[in-house]
Design a protein around this motif. Structure first.
Motif, PDB file in Angstrom:
ATOM      1  N   MET A  64       0.796  -1.547  -0.325  1.00 18.44           N
ATOM      2  CA  MET A  64      -0.214   0.031   0.466  1.00 18.44           C
ATOM      3  C   MET A  64       0.880   1.415   0.155  1.00 18.44           C
ATOM      4  O   MET A  64       0.426   2.296  -1.270  1.00 18.44           O
ATOM      5  CB  MET A  64      -1.005  -0.282   0.935  1.00 18.44           C
ATOM      6  CG  MET A  64      -2.441  -0.461   0.864  1.00 18.44           C
ATOM      7  SD  MET A  64      -3.630  -1.037   2.508  1.00 18.44           S
ATOM      8  CE  MET A  64      -2.470  -1.615   3.521  1.00 18.44           C
ATOM      9  N   LEU A  65       1.684   1.123   0.828  1.00 17.14           N
ATOM     10  CA  LEU A  65       2.765   2.234   0.783  1.00 17.14           C
ATOM     11  C   LEU A  65       3.263   2.436  -0.737  1.00 17.14           C
ATOM     12  O   LEU A  65       3.299   3.453  -1.248  1.00 17.14           O
ATOM     13  CB  LEU A  65       4.052   1.856   1.430  1.00 17.14           C
ATOM     14  CG  LEU A  65       3.187   2.293   3.112  1.00 17.14           C
ATOM     15  CD1 LEU A  65       4.928   1.729   4.098  1.00 17.14           C
ATOM     16  CD2 LEU A  65       3.331   3.144   3.609  1.00 17.14           C
ATOM     17  N   GLY A  66       3.538   1.362  -1.559  1.00 15.09           N
ATOM     18  CA  GLY A  66       4.327   1.523  -2.683  1.00 15.09           C
ATOM     19  C   GLY A  66       2.908   2.533  -3.810  1.00 15.09           C
ATOM     20  O   GLY A  66       3.319   3.605  -4.641  1.00 15.09           O
ATOM     21  N   SER A  67       2.039   1.659  -3.433  1.00 18.48           N
ATOM     22  CA  SER A  67       1.293   2.606  -3.895  1.00 18.48           C
ATOM     23  C   SER A  67       0.525   4.233  -3.897  1.00 18.48           C
ATOM     24  O   SER A  67      -0.170   4.679  -4.818  1.00 18.48           O
ATOM     25  CB  SER A  67      -0.519   1.663  -4.088  1.00 18.48           C
ATOM     26  OG  SER A  67      -1.197   2.348  -2.798  1.00 18.48           O
ATOM     27  N   VAL A  68       1.104   4.654  -2.809  1.00 22.18           N
ATOM     28  CA  VAL A  68       1.124   6.161  -2.878  1.00 22.18           C
ATOM     29  C   VAL A  68       2.844   6.486  -2.999  1.00 22.18           C
ATOM     30  O   VAL A  68       2.659   7.388  -2.687  1.00 22.18           O
ATOM     31  CB  VAL A  68       0.140   6.753  -1.634  1.00 22.18           C
ATOM     32  CG1 VAL A  68      -0.682   6.409  -1.787  1.00 22.18           C
ATOM     33  CG2 VAL A  68       1.544   6.085  -0.376  1.00 22.18           C
TER      34      VAL A  68
END
Ligand code: URA
Length: 194
Positions: A71-75
């Motif tokens: 999820m961090l990667g997605s932002v």
């Protein structure tokens, strides 16, 4: 009460590792102070270490941790951009909910970490973390909504572990997570004008 040295993140971590915090059971292998960027704009604060975290002494390294990293990667973020920790620093036996006295015992360490990092935004992962910062609120009502409390900006999110096993919660968490960049921009804008 034994005095606590809150002079640096390293010193705080050493004391946690030495077992000066909650110590819920003799089975704890590694207290987990947390890790990440000491100048992080965003702190992610979960509930308590689980089995994998206890084995490795690092926060969010099991399945929910993998999901958090994704999820961090997605932002557009990596773990090293942010600081990740928990309200309780040692694994409660059988992953039970943390007791209030354990939360209380870890409070000086957590507060010390927040005071040193001075994040613009605290993202709470799960209802226990949310309750610490926003007592009296319900996660089902406030998830994904930026709150201002005690001079802190708080974004409460569902816990990744809860979302992993529930399809609709998973999408809700992904949608809420996607709000992090705009929440951060909003806080920066407010700070600029105040
Ligand atoms: N769940 C949490 O709340 N924290 C961790 O570090 C791992 C799982």
């Amino acid at each position: 009460m034994e005095s606590i040295d809150l002079s640096s993140l390293e010193v705080i971590a050493e004391q946690i590792k030495a077992g000066k915090c909650c110590k819920p059971s003799d089975d704890v292998k590694n207290p987990v102070p947390g890790e990440g960027n000491p100048k992080a704009e965003i702190m992610f604060i979960g509930e308590a270490p689980g089995l994998n975290e206890d084995l490795q002494g690092k926060p969010f390294v099991g399945n929910s941790g993998k999901f958090l990293t994704e999820m961090l990667g997605s932002v557009g973020l990596i773990r090293e951009d942010v600081f990740i920790t928990n309200i309780v620093k040692c694994r409660p036996p059988e992953n039970r909910d943390p007791f209030p006295e354990e939360i209380e015992a870890c409070k000086p360490f957590l507060e010390g970490q927040i005071a040193l990092i001075r994040p613009l935004l605290i993202v709470c992962l799960g209802r226990h973390s949310m309750n610490y910062f926003l007592p009296g609120f319900k996660i089902s009502e406030v998830h994904g909504r930026l709150k201002h409390s005690a001079n802190r900006y708080i974004l409460p999110l569902y816990h990744p572990a809860a979302a992993l096993h529930n399809g609709s919660l998973r999408q809700t968490l992904l949608d809420d997570f996607a709000k992090i960049p705009s929440a951060l921009n909003k806080i920066k804008e407010i700070n600029k004008n105040s």
